[in-house]
Design a protein around this motif. Structure first.
Motif, mmCIF file in Angstrom:
data_model
loop_
_atom_site.group_PDB
_atom_site.id
_atom_site.type_symbol
_atom_site.label_atom_id
_atom_site.label_comp_id
_atom_site.label_asym_id
_atom_site.label_seq_id
_atom_site.Cartn_x
_atom_site.Cartn_y
_atom_site.Cartn_z
ATOM 1 N N LYS A 140 0.842 -1.162 0.118
ATOM 2 C CA LYS A 140 -0.046 -0.111 0.004
ATOM 3 C C LYS A 140 0.658 1.154 0.127
ATOM 4 N N LEU A 141 2.121 1.221 0.743
ATOM 5 C CA LEU A 141 2.786 2.417 0.781
ATOM 6 C C LEU A 141 3.480 2.688 -0.684
ATOM 7 N N VAL A 142 3.851 1.794 -1.340
ATOM 8 C CA VAL A 142 4.186 2.044 -2.894
ATOM 9 C C VAL A 142 3.181 2.608 -3.669
ATOM 10 N N LEU A 143 2.094 1.654 -3.381
ATOM 11 C CA LEU A 143 0.784 2.080 -4.515
ATOM 12 C C LEU A 143 0.339 3.589 -4.135
ATOM 13 N N ALA A 144 0.352 4.076 -2.971
ATOM 14 C CA ALA A 144 -0.108 5.213 -2.466
ATOM 15 C C ALA A 144 0.915 6.113 -2.790
ATOM 16 N N SER A 145 2.181 5.738 -2.467
ATOM 17 C CA SER A 145 2.905 6.967 -2.919
ATOM 18 C C SER A 145 2.974 7.481 -4.535
ATOM 19 N N LEU A 146 3.203 6.046 -5.047
ATOM 20 C CA LEU A 146 3.015 6.391 -6.773
ATOM 21 C C LEU A 146 1.775 7.311 -7.140
ATOM 22 N N THR A 147 0.719 6.939 -6.711
ATOM 23 C CA THR A 147 -0.813 7.533 -7.039
ATOM 24 C C THR A 147 -0.438 8.995 -6.318
ATOM 25 N N ALA A 151 -0.604 12.074 -8.952
ATOM 26 C CA ALA A 151 -1.572 13.073 -8.989
ATOM 27 C C ALA A 151 -1.291 14.504 -8.617
ATOM 28 N N GLU A 152 -0.064 14.601 -7.989
ATOM 29 C CA GLU A 152 0.393 16.015 -7.606
ATOM 30 C C GLU A 152 1.028 16.457 -8.922
ATOM 31 N N ALA A 153 1.846 15.773 -9.492
ATOM 32 C CA ALA A 153 2.479 16.029 -10.850
ATOM 33 C C ALA A 153 1.668 16.705 -11.900
ATOM 34 N N ALA A 165 3.600 14.853 -0.540
ATOM 35 C CA ALA A 165 2.713 14.054 -1.051
ATOM 36 C C ALA A 165 3.056 12.631 -0.340
ATOM 37 N N ILE A 166 4.281 12.247 -0.485
ATOM 38 C CA ILE A 166 4.818 10.997 0.116
ATOM 39 C C ILE A 166 4.280 10.917 1.581
ATOM 40 N N LEU A 167 4.331 11.985 2.142
ATOM 41 C CA LEU A 167 3.955 11.851 3.851
ATOM 42 C C LEU A 167 2.449 11.438 3.645
ATOM 43 N N MET A 179 -6.063 8.151 -2.359
ATOM 44 C CA MET A 179 -4.959 9.372 -2.820
ATOM 45 C C MET A 179 -5.537 10.187 -3.620
ATOM 46 N N LEU A 180 -6.233 9.870 -4.914
ATOM 47 C CA LEU A 180 -6.572 11.023 -5.823
ATOM 48 C C LEU A 180 -7.584 12.022 -5.021
ATOM 49 N N PHE A 181 -8.298 11.497 -4.274
ATOM 50 C CA PHE A 181 -9.164 12.473 -3.263
ATOM 51 C C PHE A 181 -8.301 13.457 -2.666
ATOM 52 N N ALA A 182 -7.466 12.927 -1.896
ATOM 53 C CA ALA A 182 -6.554 13.458 -1.047
ATOM 54 C C ALA A 182 -5.700 14.508 -1.609
ATOM 55 N N ILE A 183 -5.148 14.238 -2.933
ATOM 56 C CA ILE A 183 -4.004 15.114 -3.238
ATOM 57 C C ILE A 183 -4.938 16.195 -4.325
#
Lengths: 562, 347
Positions: free
Chosen positions: B46-53, B57-59, B78-80, B102-106
């Motif tokens: 999940k960490l990897v998936l969430a970080s990449l997403t 999304a941020e970019a 964004a990673i945090l 993650m999409l919602f958050a970012i």
């Protein structure tokens, strides 16, 4: 939680202030060698304003020869300071020249071409018996000498020494903290000329009629200066005067912070220390006061620190006021390769100069030339994350993040609500900001904008008042005129009716009117209606009559066509 | 000679946002290792998936908003957000929920408000609440910790569970799932069991639940390290944990059989993570010192209220979001006394 105070080894209470930052002090770069002697450069540039207040008024003109110590400009008004020739020579001109200002501004300066001889002019007599003199006389001497706060504030000292009879001064504080990194001019001065400083303190005590004690605050990173000052105090046998060693923490040398550390008291917002019975002077100012009173010498030179990794031979030097920065750097061996900045003052509050063709003035304590990689550019700022480190570091307990927010939004009312004008611009907030935001720059911008707005407001207020008084004046004049007319009319009515005939002018007018009436009557008898043609010649009137007749004959047709 | 003119101070700066963020990430490592140890590979995936997403999304949002992309990605914020979200959600959360969160958050919670520094709500917690309300079953399906779980999934099996929703042959969700301590306590208390009866069960350790209490310890360690490094100050963690402890002790002392003791509250659910890593998010928290004390204490109080009388077993996310809303007002009324103003004369 820590207590707001601690005790020194000899039992004195030391207070703390909130915030502040620990910085690498970089003092050893320049404090290892003695103060170098003054040299006479090929030209001196002396700004007429080297102090807070009114610019001085020049007493010389181009082509004049002056002697060392001769007054060349006179303080204009109370808050101002005189200027003396730092050496003998020729006045070249009085003209605009670049001054030490971040925006590269120019200001009126006296340009002096030294003759290299350094011949002294006539000086006032020393006042060794100052203790028996009226403080006013001593203050007059200090005013004559053109002494200003030499820690950088440049407020005329004579003004600060006369707080007024209603404000008794119980504590004199002598600022030897020198909390800015790199700067060591006060350190060297205390090591080498402690006796002069102490003599100056004795004079200041007398002038201010200090009822309590005198505290000399020195940061604990200057052990040699502390020893020298204590020794000088012992030798001079100055009573109720004490060197107090304070922890090294920027900005301990800020006037408000030093007063807090030494006395636990706070200078009221927008007030001055005298409001709480305290006066604070810098060690270099005390030394200048001793020179003026005990030797009759005006302020014509000061000690300047020349330091940084970009200068070949860092050190301290006695510098004639008006010496150009470029000359000073050259005397220290010149720039090292790769320098790109010249800072007047320390790294925290100093201003980056655009050029080295600017003079050292009375408040110029340091020239800092960072070497490559030293004091690097913080890089572009990113968004504030509201971490509050600025607020933790702020020695005035402000909320820099809020002030930044509103300054950025140009909400000048709100930024003042967050006490913008209590900001001392020490730079702690910018220093700790993880987003690298140049916070102090925003506060300077906000302050300048507000001053601009206030000036604008004052101007429009004056314009409004002028307009209103003009309106009132016009109204008053109108009423006066009407009143006059009314009086005249009343006067006319009061006079008997027969009298006008006696006036030949009026009689002539009446006669003319009579003639005109008779003429009208005659024309009317001839069947001519009074027309607006009365002033025309007979021939013209005949033409008109003929035209009227023709029109009368053609009238029926005209009527139908209408 | 001519020089550049920059505004003072000219000092070498001592902090940077990416340094602050990386310190927080570093402080999370003990908790991540502990959680992986007790609950398996799910968290790391999940960490990897969430970080990449989050980074993608941020970019994308920065590109849309025509803002410089690289500095914003390198600030690590964004990673945090991604890591906090991953730590707060169950280990086998379906992959698309992580992506959705993650999409919602970012995009919605962070970038649409203006990006780093401008978001009024904590992005990780907003995403958590969105999913909790939308998918309550998946968001509360935790695993049993390793000592109570006979079928700890391997790496491949975990991938299968997260991405395809399939479990190895012979296993059912019920056989590997375990209620969270807060859920269990709530359930049992609802069935009129006393706290001491409930604590007879196999789930319970010395002050929290088995596994969970140790994860709490490792989070605490990371938090203490951040205090030592001055990444955070003590005000929010101390006031939040302090108020939670005090309130629970008060009710515990009234009736210890229907109210679990104080340490249970601190070491269960999101309290420890919330106190050191979530409520301390500077962007959305109170910034004045007195304000931070109020902010933290109010979060602790609301957590207790919702846990005890509310509809959800845990409440850190709700409490943090509620106080995010109040932070500007708290700040306004808790400004410190400026030096030289008011009656602050000492000595």
């Amino acid at each position: 939680m820590t207590l707001p105070y601690s005790h020194t080894p000899n039992g004195r209470v030391l207070w703390t202030f909130e915030g502040g930052v620990h910085l690498p002090d970089m003092k050893s770069l320049s404090n290892g060698t003695a103060i170098a002697q003054a040299e006479i450069p090929s030209r001196l540039v002396l700004p007429l304003q080297q102090h807070i207040g009114q610019p001085a008024e020049p007493l010389v003109k181009a082509g004049d020869r002056v002697l060392k110590g001769e007054k060349i400009a006179r303080g204009a008004g109370i808050v101002s300071a005189s200027l003396h020739a730092p050496t003998s020579g020729l006045i070249r001109e009085i003209a605009h020249h670049r001054i030490p200002h971040a925006s590269g501004l120019t200001a009126p300066c006296i340009l002096l071409e030294p003759d290299g001889e350094g011949r002294w002019g006539e000086l006032p007599p020393p006042m060794p018996e100052f203790a028996g003199l009226d403080p006013g006389k001593v203050i007059e001497r200090i005013r004559w000498a053109g002494i200003v706060g030499m820690g950088g504030a440049t407020f005329p000292s004579a003004v600060k020494l006369a707080p007024g009879p209603e404000r008794a001064i119980h504590t004199l504080i002598i600022n030897g903290a020198e909390c800015e990194p790199y700067i060591t001019c006060d350190d060297r001065l205390m090591r080498e000329r402690a006796d002069k400083i102490v003599k100056g303190i004795r004079i200041l005590r007398h002038v201010l009629d200090v009822t309590g004690e005198c505290l000399i605050g020195i940061e604990d990173n200057k052990p040699e200066a502390i020893v020298a000052m204590r020794q000088a105090l012992d030798e001079e046998k100055l009573e109720a005067t004490e060197v107090v060693v304070i922890p090294t923490l920027y900005p301990s040398g800020g006037e408000k912070q030093l007063i807090r550390i030494l006395t636990g008291r706070e200078v009221p917002s927008r007030g001055i220390p005298a409001h709480i019975g305290i006066v604070c002077h810098n060690v270099a100012t005390a030394a200048a006061v001793a020179d003026a009173v005990l030797e009759g010498r005006p302020l014509i030179s000061r000690v300047v620190t020349l330091t940084g990794g970009g200068i070949a031979q860092p050190g301290n030097r006695e510098v004639l006021l008006g010496t150009l920065a470029s000359d000073l750097i050259a005397w220290q061996g010149g720039y090292l390769p790769g320098v790109d900045r010249l800072i007047l003052g320390g790294p925290m509050m100093g201003q980056a100069l655009g050029s080295d063709q600017v003079p050292i003035t009375k408040g110029g304590n340091c020239l800092l030339v960072p070497g490559p990689g030293e004091l690097p550019d913080p890089g572009p700022a990113i968004a504030c994350i509201r971490c509050g480190r600025c607020a933790d570091a702020c020695p005035m307990q402000l909320l820099p993040q809020q002030m930044y927010w509103y300054a950025r939004a140009r909400d000048m009312d709100k930024v003042q609500e967050y006490n913008l004008f209590d900001c001392i611009e020490c730079g702690c907030c910018s220093h700790v900001c993880p987003s690298r935001i140049p916070l102090v720059q925003y506060y300077r911008f906000a302050k300048t904008s507000i001053w601009g707005l206030e000036a604008e407001r004052r101007k429009s207020e004056r314009a409004r008042q002028r307009h209103e008084s003009r309106q009132q004046r016009l109204e008053r004049q109108e009423q006066e005129r009407k009143a006059k007319l009314r009086k005249k009319n009343e006067a006319l009515q009061d006079k008997p009716a027969a009298e006008p005939a006696a006036d030949p002018k009026k009689a002539a007018i009446e006669a003319a009117l009579q003639r005109a009436k008779e003429k009208k009557a005659k024309l009317a008898q001839e069947g001519v209606a009074p027309q607006n043609t009365a002033q025309l010649t007979e021939a013209q009137q005949r033409q008109i009559r003929e035209a009227d007749q023709r029109r009368a004959e053609a009238a029926p047709h005209n009527e139908t066509s209408e | 000679m001519e020089f550049q003119t920059l505004s003072s101070p000219h000092s070498e700066r001592v902090n940077s946002v990416s340094e602050v963020m990386s310190q927080v990430l570093l402080a999370l490592l003990p908790a991540i290792i502990a959680m992986t140890y007790y609950f398996g590979w799910g968290l790391l995936i999940k960490l990897v998936l969430a970080s990449l997403t989050a980074l993608a999304a941020e970019a994308a949002m920065l590109w849309v908003r025509s803002r410089p992309i690289c500095p914003a990605l390198l600030d690590l914020s964004a990673i945090l957000t991604a890591w906090l979200f991953a730590l707060a959600t169950p280990p086998l959360l379906p992959w698309w929920m992580t992506v959705l969160g993650m999409l919602f958050a970012i995009i919605l919670v962070k970038q649409l408000y203006g990006g780093l520094g401008y978001n009024p709500f904590n992005p990780a917690m907003a995403a958590y609440v969105l999913l909790l309300i939308s998918y309550p079953v998946e968001m509360t399906s935790w695993l049993s910790p390793r000592m109570l779980n006979e079928h700890l999934l391997g790496f491949g099996e975990t991938l299968g569970a997260i991405f395809q929703g399939t479990l190895p042959a012979g296993l059912t969700w019920d056989s590997i799932a375990g209620a969270t301590p807060l859920n269990e306590m709530r359930l049992q208390l609802g069935m009129n069991h006393t706290v001491s009866e409930i604590r007879q069960g196999p789930l319970w350790g010395s002050y929290g639940a088995k596994g969970w209490e140790w994860i709490g310890n490792w989070i605490l360690l990371g938090g203490l390290w951040m205090l030592y490094k001055r990444t955070i100050t003590w005000h929010i963690p101390a006031s939040m944990l302090g108020s939670l402890l005090l309130v629970s002790l008060f009710f515990f002392s009234l009736d210890p059989e229907t109210h679990p003791f104080g340490l249970f509250h601190l070491f269960s659910g999101g309290a420890m993570l919330g106190a050191f890593f979530i409520a301390t998010d500077p962007v959305t928290a109170s910034t004045t010192k007195r304000g931070q004390l109020i902010y933290g204490a109010a979060i602790g109080l609301i957590v207790y209220i919702i846990r005890t009388w509310g509809g959800y077993p845990d409440a850190v996310a709700f409490a943090v979001l509620l106080l995010n809303l109040a932070a500007p007002t708290i700040d306004y009324y808790t400004q410190p006394r400026v030096v030289g103003q008011g009656d602050g004369q000492h000595g």
